[in-house]
Design a protein around this motif. Structure first.
Motif, PDB file in Angstrom:
ATOM      1  N   PRO A 169       0.786  -1.234   0.000  1.00  0.00           N
ATOM      2  CA  PRO A 169       0.000   0.000   0.000  1.00  0.00           C
ATOM      3  C   PRO A 169       0.819   1.285   0.000  1.00  0.00           C
ATOM      4  N   ASP A 170       0.096   2.378  -0.222  1.00  0.00           N
ATOM      5  CA  ASP A 170       0.697   3.709  -0.151  1.00  0.00           C
ATOM      6  C   ASP A 170       0.833   4.130   1.309  1.00  0.00           C
ATOM      7  N   VAL A 171       1.235   5.386   1.532  1.00  0.00           N
ATOM      8  CA  VAL A 171       1.560   5.854   2.885  1.00  0.00           C
ATOM      9  C   VAL A 171       0.358   5.862   3.830  1.00  0.00           C
ATOM     10  N   HIS A 172      -0.845   5.689   3.305  1.00  0.00           N
ATOM     11  CA  HIS A 172      -2.034   5.682   4.152  1.00  0.00           C
ATOM     12  C   HIS A 172      -2.350   4.294   4.694  1.00  0.00           C
ATOM     13  N   GLY A 173      -1.625   3.285   4.246  1.00  0.00           N
ATOM     14  CA  GLY A 173      -1.777   1.950   4.815  1.00  0.00           C
ATOM     15  C   GLY A 173      -3.145   1.340   4.602  1.00  0.00           C
ATOM     16  N   PHE A 174      -3.710   0.806   5.669  1.00  0.00           N
ATOM     17  CA  PHE A 174      -5.025   0.163   5.605  1.00  0.00           C
ATOM     18  C   PHE A 174      -6.115   1.210   5.852  1.00  0.00           C
ATOM     19  N   TYR A 175      -6.550   1.855   4.799  1.00  0.00           N
ATOM     20  CA  TYR A 175      -7.697   2.741   4.879  1.00  0.00           C
ATOM     21  C   TYR A 175      -8.714   2.253   3.857  1.00  0.00           C
ATOM     22  N   ASN A 176      -9.886   2.862   3.856  1.00  0.00           N
ATOM     23  CA  ASN A 176     -10.979   2.304   3.070  1.00  0.00           C
ATOM     24  C   ASN A 176     -10.623   2.154   1.594  1.00  0.00           C
TER      25      ASN A 176
END
Length: 262
Positions: A58-65
């Motif tokens: 994933p990108d820098v936001h990790g586990f988001y919706n």
């Protein structure tokens, strides 16, 4: 003598990685811990699986919706999807000034945050992919990997020398090096934005030169009028942005379907 810092072909993550829109929907996957990393597991619908595994970085936001819904979309295409949270519940969005702001708190040391999590990802991603292959794969399983922004370098490492992964793809990458392109051994799809501070035109052209000079198998997607983050964090209320996001996704699925069938 200390080691020299790498010369990046695409810039490391920064505040340009914070912008974008949140997407609505209910993820259907589950989260387990594999190799000390929270792991999102998305399964195809019954009878719709292709028997192959996709690793999602994933990108820098990790586990988001947005990320979880995108992992579910790859599961809809037939893959069993494993996504790694190498930030371990410390995504960059937790360091915003407030939930509606796209800038970081003035006291946030982005470089230190990036270094901490990059070190963990560098050490853990190879062990994580191997562990999943041993536990969930079979003799007939084939593997692919896709990365967004922060995840792109680990895609490149995963399809370098000695890899068991058949093909890779990334979108709007950060922190890539010449060496990763030179060592590439498996087919790579590059999904790119026309306006990307991290991977501008001159860097894209150099990447293509390296791929051509090395006789690598590759495909570029280049989308006009969009910017860094377009493949995950676009505004779905804007028809063109939604179209481009979906084109990026479809191109990656078709890329994997082809190479995993060979």
């Amino acid at each position: 003598m200390p080691a020299l810092a790498p010369s990046y072909l695409s810039s490391p993550t920064g505040d340009h990685c914070l912008s974008g829109s949140l997407h609505t929907g209910k993820p259907r996957g589950k989260i387990e811990t594999i190799e000390e990393a929270p792991t999102y597991i998305g399964s195809p619908h019954p009878g719709k699986g292709n028997g192959n595994i996709l690793f999602y970085l994933p990108d820098v936001h990790g586990f988001y919706n947005n990320a979880m819904l995108l992992m579910d979309a790859f599961a809809d295409a037939g893959f069993t999807v494993f996504g790694i949270d190498y930030f371990r519940d410390d995504p960059v969005w937790k360091h915003r000034k407030d939930k509606d702001d796209t800038t970081t708190d003035p006291g946030f040391d982005h470089a230190a945050w990036r270094s901490k999590h990059a070190s963990f990802a560098l050490a853990k991603v190879p062990k994580w992919t191997q562990s999943i292959a041993l536990s969930y794969g079979s003799e007939s399983t084939k593997y692919c990997c896709v990365g967004y922004c922060f995840g792109a370098p680990y895609v490149m490492n995963s399809i370098g020398p000695g890899s068991f992964i058949s093909a890779g793809a990334f979108a709007h990458p950060s922190a890539l090096t010449d060496d990763q392109f030179n060592k590439l051994e498996k087919p790579l799809l590059l999904s790119c934005a026309e306006n990307d501070h991290a991977f501008p035109a001159e860097k894209r052209r150099k990447a293509q030169d390296l791929l051509q000079a090395g006789g690598k198998r590759y495909q570029f997607q280049l989308f006009q009028g969009v910017s860094h983050g377009f493949a995950v964090r676009c505004n779905l209320d804007e028809p063109y942005e939604k179209f481009v996001k979906e084109q990026s996704y479809r191109g990656i699925v078709e890329w994997f379907d082809f190479w995993l069938s060979q």
